[in-house]
Scaffold this active site. Structure first.
Site, PDB file in Angstrom:
ATOM      1  N   ASP A   8       0.857  -1.185   0.000  1.00 39.26           N
ATOM      2  CA  ASP A   8       0.000   0.000   0.000  1.00 39.26           C
ATOM      3  C   ASP A   8       0.892   1.234   0.000  1.00 39.26           C
ATOM      4  OD1 ASP A   8      -1.990  -1.845   0.199  1.00 39.26           O
ATOM      5  OD2 ASP A   8      -2.841  -1.096   2.076  1.00 39.26           O
ATOM      6  N   ASP A 131     -15.752  -3.945  -2.116  1.00 36.97           N
ATOM      7  CA  ASP A 131     -15.622  -3.830  -0.670  1.00 36.97           C
ATOM      8  C   ASP A 131     -17.018  -3.908  -0.078  1.00 36.97           C
ATOM      9  OD1 ASP A 131     -12.945  -3.276  -1.207  1.00 36.97           O
ATOM     10  OD2 ASP A 131     -13.318  -1.118  -1.309  1.00 36.97           O
TER      11      ASP A 131
END
EC number: 5.3.1.16
Length: 247
Positions: A8, A131
């Site tokens: 990330d 998500d």
């Protein structure tokens, strides 16, 4: 079973967030390309990159770090990237730079025409990241919960030619609380394209459970905080997954 280390990217560094909160980030490395090489050397067969600044800005922000990662490992293993991908030009630039897959998240839900066009133009390169919390899809860096059912949207995207779905249980991400195997399998069983599990991977027990459901259509798992915190030894986990698969 594909174990996919996550890198990330925030402000050019490797970080992990807790439940998608940019204010709750832990820096794990200053050199993203070196981190990519570390995971490739540990046996990773794919890498998962997230441009966190890009996800919140709606356009690519960590280009230098992404370019450095692709230069380091792009010819060795496939790399997938999500965050800030909102137009076809961005996809084309990334694929031309050596990216294998682009992950479209919020834009797939909010702008389905864009996803359709992306699948038409770049077939085989498009992954959708869904998500969800309690079976409902969330968007905008998880800040907005929609009324869409995960399974319904995923089936529609499958029909359009999406390569696979990354399913993240946002109640668990970055919390080391265990993958939501039941919800992941339920989604995989409803589809013919592969599903990649994400969110909450806690340790070897999760890897072993996921290997048991690989035949249901769960192709892999994103490995995040657990491989950075030391809760999971990545090389040992990949070796165990291969052993269970009889590889």
């Amino acid at each position: 079973m594909l174990l996919i280390p996550a890198i990330d990217l925030k402000d050019g560094h490797c970080v992990r967030l807790k439940q998608g909160d940019m204010d709750q980030s832990t820096t794990f490395g200053e050199d993203p390309a070196a981190m990519a090489r570390k995971w490739a050397d540990a046996g990773a067969r794919r890498l998962h990159l997230v441009d966190l600044n890009g996800a919140f800005a709606g356009q690519p922000k960590n280009k230098a770090a992404i370019k450095a990662i692709l230069a380091e490992v792009g010819s060795d293993i496939p790399v997938q990237l999500g965050g800030g991908i909102r137009d076809l030009d961005t996809i084309e630039r990334y694929i031309d730079a050596g990216l294998r897959y682009v992950i479209i998240g919020t834009a797939a839900v909010k702008n389905p025409g864009f996803l359709k066009d992306a699948c038409s133009a770049f077939g085989g390169h498009i992954i959708v990241g869904l998500d969800a919390k309690d079976g409902k899809v969330a968007t905008d860096g998880w800040s907005k919960l929609t009324g869409h059912e995960v399974v319904d949207l995923a089936r529609k995207f499958q029909d359009w030619g999406v390569e696979s779905i990354i399913y993240t249980d946002i109640g668990r991400d970055g919390m080391l609380s265990g993958i939501n195997i039941e919800a992941t399998v339920k989604l995989a069983q409803a589809l013919t394209i592969p599903v990649i599990a994400s969110g909450g991977l806690a340790g070897m027990a999760d890897i072993e459970k996921l290997c048991e459901v690989e035949d249901e259509g769960v192709e892999g798992v994103i490995c995040g905080r657990a491989i950075y915190s030391g809760d999971l030894d990545f090389a040992a986990a990949q070796a165990r997954a291969d052993e269970l698969a009889g590889a």
